[in-house]
Design a protein around this motif. Structure first.
Motif, PDB file in Angstrom:
ATOM      1  N   ASP A  96       0.657  -1.105   0.006  1.00  0.00           N
ATOM      2  CA  ASP A  96       0.011  -0.169   0.017  1.00  0.00           C
ATOM      3  C   ASP A  96       0.798   1.292   0.036  1.00  0.00           C
ATOM      4  O   ASP A  96       0.199   2.314   0.140  1.00  0.00           O
ATOM      5  CB  ASP A  96      -1.129   0.062   1.041  1.00  0.00           C
ATOM      6  N   GLY A  97       2.071   1.199  -0.061  1.00  0.00           N
ATOM      7  CA  GLY A  97       3.090   2.532  -0.361  1.00  0.00           C
ATOM      8  C   GLY A  97       4.372   2.011   0.399  1.00  0.00           C
ATOM      9  O   GLY A  97       4.766   0.886   0.287  1.00  0.00           O
ATOM     10  N   TYR A  98       5.139   3.267   0.678  1.00  0.00           N
ATOM     11  CA  TYR A  98       6.437   3.228   1.107  1.00  0.00           C
ATOM     12  C   TYR A  98       6.786   4.049   2.247  1.00  0.00           C
ATOM     13  O   TYR A  98       6.148   5.037   2.312  1.00  0.00           O
ATOM     14  CB  TYR A  98       7.564   3.134  -0.005  1.00  0.00           C
ATOM     15  N   GLU A  99       7.664   3.915   3.016  1.00  0.00           N
ATOM     16  CA  GLU A  99       8.187   4.979   3.953  1.00  0.00           C
ATOM     17  C   GLU A  99       9.611   5.509   3.423  1.00  0.00           C
ATOM     18  O   GLU A  99      10.553   4.711   3.372  1.00  0.00           O
ATOM     19  CB  GLU A  99       8.131   4.343   5.498  1.00  0.00           C
ATOM     20  N   PHE A 100       9.536   6.771   3.813  1.00  0.00           N
ATOM     21  CA  PHE A 100      10.921   7.472   3.454  1.00  0.00           C
ATOM     22  C   PHE A 100      11.061   8.690   4.494  1.00  0.00           C
ATOM     23  O   PHE A 100      10.255   9.343   4.525  1.00  0.00           O
ATOM     24  CB  PHE A 100      10.961   7.931   1.879  1.00  0.00           C
ATOM     25  N   GLU A 101      12.271   8.784   5.125  1.00  0.00           N
ATOM     26  CA  GLU A 101      12.482   9.828   6.068  1.00  0.00           C
ATOM     27  C   GLU A 101      11.222  10.381   6.902  1.00  0.00           C
ATOM     28  O   GLU A 101      10.816  11.207   7.298  1.00  0.00           O
ATOM     29  CB  GLU A 101      12.717  11.290   5.097  1.00  0.00           C
ATOM     30  N   ARG A 150       8.185   9.575   6.865  1.00  0.00           N
ATOM     31  CA  ARG A 150       6.947   9.697   6.148  1.00  0.00           C
ATOM     32  C   ARG A 150       6.431   8.567   5.444  1.00  0.00           C
ATOM     33  O   ARG A 150       7.189   8.044   4.510  1.00  0.00           O
ATOM     34  CB  ARG A 150       6.635  11.027   5.384  1.00  0.00           C
ATOM     35  N   PHE A 151       4.996   8.355   5.653  1.00  0.00           N
ATOM     36  CA  PHE A 151       4.523   7.080   4.723  1.00  0.00           C
ATOM     37  C   PHE A 151       4.016   7.691   3.494  1.00  0.00           C
ATOM     38  O   PHE A 151       2.978   8.797   3.532  1.00  0.00           O
ATOM     39  CB  PHE A 151       3.674   6.213   5.590  1.00  0.00           C
ATOM     40  N   HIS A 152       4.208   7.170   2.340  1.00  0.00           N
ATOM     41  CA  HIS A 152       3.495   7.526   1.190  1.00  0.00           C
ATOM     42  C   HIS A 152       2.572   6.500   0.503  1.00  0.00           C
ATOM     43  O   HIS A 152       3.165   5.499  -0.063  1.00  0.00           O
ATOM     44  CB  HIS A 152       4.520   7.940   0.019  1.00  0.00           C
ATOM     45  N   PRO A 153       1.416   6.800   0.648  1.00  0.00           N
ATOM     46  CA  PRO A 153       0.446   5.509   0.016  1.00  0.00           C
ATOM     47  C   PRO A 153       0.511   5.647  -1.599  1.00  0.00           C
ATOM     48  O   PRO A 153       0.756   6.417  -2.264  1.00  0.00           O
ATOM     49  CB  PRO A 153      -1.030   6.129   0.534  1.00  0.00           C
ATOM     50  N   VAL A 154       0.351   4.556  -2.070  1.00  0.00           N
ATOM     51  CA  VAL A 154       0.650   4.168  -3.570  1.00  0.00           C
ATOM     52  C   VAL A 154      -0.474   3.139  -3.887  1.00  0.00           C
ATOM     53  O   VAL A 154      -0.461   2.125  -3.214  1.00  0.00           O
ATOM     54  CB  VAL A 154       1.920   3.752  -3.968  1.00  0.00           C
ATOM     55  N   ASN A 155      -1.421   3.539  -4.881  1.00  0.00           N
ATOM     56  CA  ASN A 155      -2.326   2.753  -5.416  1.00  0.00           C
ATOM     57  C   ASN A 155      -1.634   1.631  -6.236  1.00  0.00           C
ATOM     58  O   ASN A 155      -1.290   2.103  -7.569  1.00  0.00           O
ATOM     59  CB  ASN A 155      -3.470   3.427  -6.001  1.00  0.00           C
ATOM     60  N   THR A 156      -1.586   0.379  -6.053  1.00  0.00           N
ATOM     61  CA  THR A 156      -0.839  -0.575  -6.797  1.00  0.00           C
ATOM     62  C   THR A 156      -1.570  -1.434  -7.517  1.00  0.00           C
ATOM     63  O   THR A 156      -1.160  -2.133  -8.343  1.00  0.00           O
ATOM     64  CB  THR A 156       0.422  -1.074  -5.832  1.00  0.00           C
ATOM     65  N   ASP A 157      -2.881  -1.421  -7.209  1.00  0.00           N
ATOM     66  CA  ASP A 157      -3.819  -2.354  -7.883  1.00  0.00           C
ATOM     67  C   ASP A 157      -4.174  -1.993  -9.274  1.00  0.00           C
ATOM     68  O   ASP A 157      -4.934  -0.924  -9.525  1.00  0.00           O
ATOM     69  CB  ASP A 157      -5.131  -2.748  -7.230  1.00  0.00           C
ATOM     70  N   VAL A 158      -3.638  -2.626 -10.349  1.00  0.00           N
ATOM     71  CA  VAL A 158      -3.938  -1.926 -11.824  1.00  0.00           C
ATOM     72  C   VAL A 158      -4.471  -3.269 -12.585  1.00  0.00           C
ATOM     73  O   VAL A 158      -4.862  -3.228 -13.835  1.00  0.00           O
ATOM     74  CB  VAL A 158      -2.719  -1.582 -12.539  1.00  0.00           C
TER      75      VAL A 158
END
Length: 440
Positions: free
Chosen positions: A39-44, A46-54
């Motif tokens: 559902d996303g990734y974490e960097f510095e 902060r979590f960044h949600p990403v819609n990965t279902d295509v």
């Protein structure tokens, strides 16, 4: 510079790779993948949600023309990025799985100013510059490109969206300079012209593809990189983006490498979307070109018309491209998506199994031209155009609009619901249009 911290995706921490150090900055890349269950990734922190279902229903954003020719970096940020803020709100309401950027992601027209070799580009080009002077110019141009990319991509309205939505881009002339490839050959082939193109190309790869020369075979159709066209396949969707700038001259739009790559594309079953940075279906421009060349004070605009597929200089090649698109149409419904003209419009060509849609969304931040210009272009479109026998091009109003061209800033949302695709234009003044079905 010390490497940045790790990026966490799932249970894995990924380390950064140093790509380049242009203009005194370090550019790092994280190579990681997100699967349909992520559902996303974490960097510095902060979590960044990403819609990965295509695999099923999905939404795609399309934008173009992110800037202006003069004073773009001095504009008020809230005014400049107002449509980006609306696009971000759309993403918050219903996440996008992908963002397509159709050209002119930056307006680099001013990067040549301030250096004695390029300050008068393209009106005057020194012929006697030494190799060391050209190398110094290249360093100057790289610094100017870097500054422009950092400021444009650093805008909050854009940066937040870009952190959560995977992006695919193709470049157009302003990512290099106004009219690149349609200028006179003695300009683009000069030492100054080549330094400008090489600097723009390096920064385009770096900032728009997170890539260097070593990555070209993995990303683009042409393994040698003479053309930077690409294609990607997702479940039920093929996206194709030919490069209409790298090999362009006043006498052609694409070169051998670009044509070879396009002819190797094999779409998956389902919808085909072809990103043409310059609209593929358009009105008859030869009459306007003849008029402009007859009026000395209008000849300045000849390069702008020569940029178009519909220019009389490219008519034979335009027909060839249309024939190639009809071949791609055999794989399934095909929609051409374009930007570049700072207006919103749509077009159709053919019927039945040869029917093709074209959707033009142009001007995510470039202010719209006068409404009289849109009306004049609409009148010209009324004359009709048929470059291929029995396949008339029809320029049509957007759903809910009366005029063929809309002079408002805009972006496009493409959505698949239950296997069927539809398109909605978001217009700055008029708001969203009614949906246009395109799965036919």
């Amino acid at each position: 510079m010390e490497a940045p911290g790790g990026l966490r995706a799932g249970n894995t921490v990924f380390e950064a790779t140093l790509l380049a150090e242009p203009a005194g900055i370090s550019v790092w890349r994280y190579d990681f993948q997100l699967g349909p269950d992520d559902d996303g990734y974490e960097f510095e922190g902060r979590f960044h949600p990403v819609n990965t279902d295509v695999t099923g229903d999905m939404r795609i954003a399309f934008v173009s023309c992110n800037g202006e020719e003069e004073g773009d970096l001095e504009r008020d940020g809230a005014e400049r990025n107002a449509m980006w803020a609306r696009l971000a709100a759309q993403h918050e309401a219903a996440p996008f799985a992908l963002m397509l950027q159709g050209g002119d992601q930056i307006y680099a027209d001013e990067v040549t100013r301030g250096h004695p070799l390029s300050d008068d580009w393209p009106d005057r080009v020194p012929r006697d510059a030494s190799a060391s002077e050209i190398e110094e110019l290249r360093h100057y141009l790289r610094e100017r490109f870097v500054r422009r990319y950092l400021e444009v991509m650093g805008a909050a309205e854009y940066a937040g969206l870009a952190a959560s939505v995977p992006s695919l881009s193709v470049w157009d002339d302003h990512d290099i300079c106004d009219g690149w490839g349609s200028l006179k050959d003695n300009r683009t082939n000069s030492a100054v012209g080549r330094a400008l193109f090489q600097s723009a190309r390096e920064m385009y790869l770096l900032f728009q593809h997170a890539a260097t020369e070593a990555d070209i075979p993995d990303l683009f159709m042409d393994q040698q990189g003479a053309s930077l066209g690409w294609w990607r396949s997702l479940p039920g969707l093929t996206i194709i983006a030919p490069d209409l700038r790298s090999e362009r001259t006043r006498h052609r739009v694409m070169g051998e490498a670009g044509w070879h790559g396009l002819r190797q594309v094999r779409p998956v079953e389902g919808q085909v979307m072809l990103v043409s940075s310059v609209p593929l279906l358009g009105p008859r421009l030869s009459l306007v070109e003849m008029l402009m060349m007859a009026i000395p004070r209008m000849q300045h605009y000849e390069d702008d018309l020569r940029d178009q597929w519909q220019s009389r200089a490219h008519r034979a090649e335009w027909r060839e491209m249309l024939r190639e698109v009809l071949k791609l149409r055999q794989a399934g419904p095909l929609t051409v998506i374009s930007g570049e003209i700072h207006l919103a419009t749509r077009a159709e060509m053919g019927v039945g199994e040869e029917h093709i849609h074209q959707l033009v969304a142009s001007g995510i931040s470039h202010r719209a031209p006068p409404k009289g210009y849109a009306k004049g272009l609409g009148w010209l479109a009324g004359l009709g155009e048929g470059p291929l026998p029995d396949r008339q091009i029809r320029i049509l109003p957007l759903p809910g609009q009366r005029q063929r061209y809309v002079a408002e800033r805009n972006f496009l949302v493409l959505e698949r619901q239950g296997g069927a695709w539809q398109a909605v234009w978001h217009l700055e003044e008029s708001g969203p249009t009614p949906p246009l079905p395109i799965s036919d």
